[in-house]
Design an enzyme around this catalytic site. Structure first.
Site, short mmCIF file in Angstrom:
data_model
loop_
_atom_site.label_atom_id
_atom_site.label_comp_id
_atom_site.label_asym_id
_atom_site.label_seq_id
_atom_site.Cartn_x
_atom_site.Cartn_y
_atom_site.Cartn_z
CD GLU A 173 21.73 47.62 42.00
OE1 GLU A 173 20.69 47.30 42.84
OE2 GLU A 173 22.40 48.95 42.11
CD GLU A 265 21.90 52.77 41.22
OE1 GLU A 265 21.04 52.28 40.43
OE2 GLU A 265 21.86 52.16 42.46
#
Length: 345
Positions: A173, A265
């Site tokens: 991320e 995710e």
């Protein structure tokens, strides 16, 4: 996922020697599946246009689970739990979440690399795909860990290059940086992997915590206009249904028509993986992903105290029970049912 907290129980488990180590993580015999495993059915994956395709060139959708951080919850990744994931949940893919910071890789590169090797072997023994997740989170600039990533992925790719069930997720991320900065990281790291493994799909994180830029006020157009200069890659998108609403859903829908996207995710809760479940919004995402053959992985396969962990607290320390729903939180019951309805390979 945003920064995670680990339960106090983990400290006790460490003292008792119950946390999984590379020596104890070796694959044991996998329980037989009723039908061909996902890997047996699909073989070596490849990116074809905007989709993920199997060895026969058929567009497919993978569905599965992500581990929590291995430095905290590797006791949830056992022969028993993975047997259940493969045969009871009927999952296609396991995302192996190795944090770089927060007590992860940087503290003991050898230990964590060996743990990832062992977990890949566990997934392989059960006919599941394995996503190797370089879980960089803070700092959000992936360049801060580029040297470590080169070392890590070079070894992982060298050892597992002959497998047909591995995918590399090179930046979990990214945050606080531009898309061009993320792109330059990918274009420096991908050749390192390709020198060892020319065939395995590589998953590239996007800016704004892999939101395709939405969390930074942008959208997928920056990636469409300036794609990574590499072949056989996909771009990752993460969402948490309670926090990430229609703008995120629309972005995912548009992006999937223009670039290859893999949802590595997501959760049914807020962006921290906690709070109330929004199953209605989650189902809207799942319906879209099914319609557009977007593969997905849910966060997370652990007994963390938060609502996003599928198991009730204490399940991992008690070594199960792993099958059925008695040990599952509401999110676990909900997601298990949806993992168990796989794509038609």
């Amino acid at each position: 996922m945003r920064p995670a907290r680990h339960a106090p129980l983990v400290a006790v488990l460490l003292l008792l020697g119950l946390v999984l180590t590379p020596s104890t993580a070796q694959a044991g015999p996998a329980a037989p599946r009723a039908a061909a495993t996902p890997v047996a059915a699909n073989g070596q994956l490849k990116v074809c246009g905007t989709k993920l395709c199997n060895q026969h060139g058929k567009t497919i959708q993978l569905r599965g689970m992500s581990t929590h951080g291995l430095q905290w919850y590797s006791q949830c990744v056992t022969n028993g739990s993975l047997d259940a994931l493969a045969t009871d949940w009927r999952a296609d893919v396991l995302r192996v979440s190795m944090y770089v910071q927060e007590g992860g890789y940087e503290t003991d590169p050898r230990r964590f690399t060996d743990l990832v090797h062992a977990t890949i072997e566990q997934a392989t023994a059960r006919g599941m795909y394995a996503i190797v997740d370089w879980h960089m989170l803070d700092p959000g600039d992936p360049h801060q860990n580029l040297a470590r990533a080169r070392t890590f992925f070079s070894e992982i790719a060298q050892r597992h290059r002959d497998k047909n069930n591995v995918l590399y997720e090179i930046a979990n991320e990214p945050s606080g940086v531009s898309w061009s900065r993320v792109k330059s990281y990918a274009e420096q790291l991908i050749p390192v992997i390709r020198a060892k493994d020319p065939n395995t799909p590589i998953l590239v994180g996007t800016r704004g915590w892999s939101s395709l830029g939405v969390s930074d006020g942008a959208n997928e157009s920056e990636v469409v206009a300036n794609p990574v200069n590499a072949a056989d890659i996909m771009y990752t998108f993460h969402f948490y249904a309670s926090s990430h609403r229609d703008e995120y859903l629309r972005t995912l829908s548009r992006a999937a028509d223009r670039i290859p996207v893999f949802v590595t995710e997501f959760g049914t809760q807020n962006y921290a993986g906690e709070g109330a479940n929004d199953f209605a919004m989650s189902q809207r995402y799942l319906d879209l992903m099914a319609a557009k053959k977007i593969s997905w992985v849910n966060w997370n396969f652990s007994d963390d105290e938060r609502s996003g962990a599928v198991f009730k607290q204490g399940t991992c320390a008690g070594n199960g029970p792993w099958t059925g729903t008695s040990s599952l939180k509401p999110a676990g019951v909900w997601i298990r049912e949806r993992v168990r309805t796989p794509d038609d390979f």
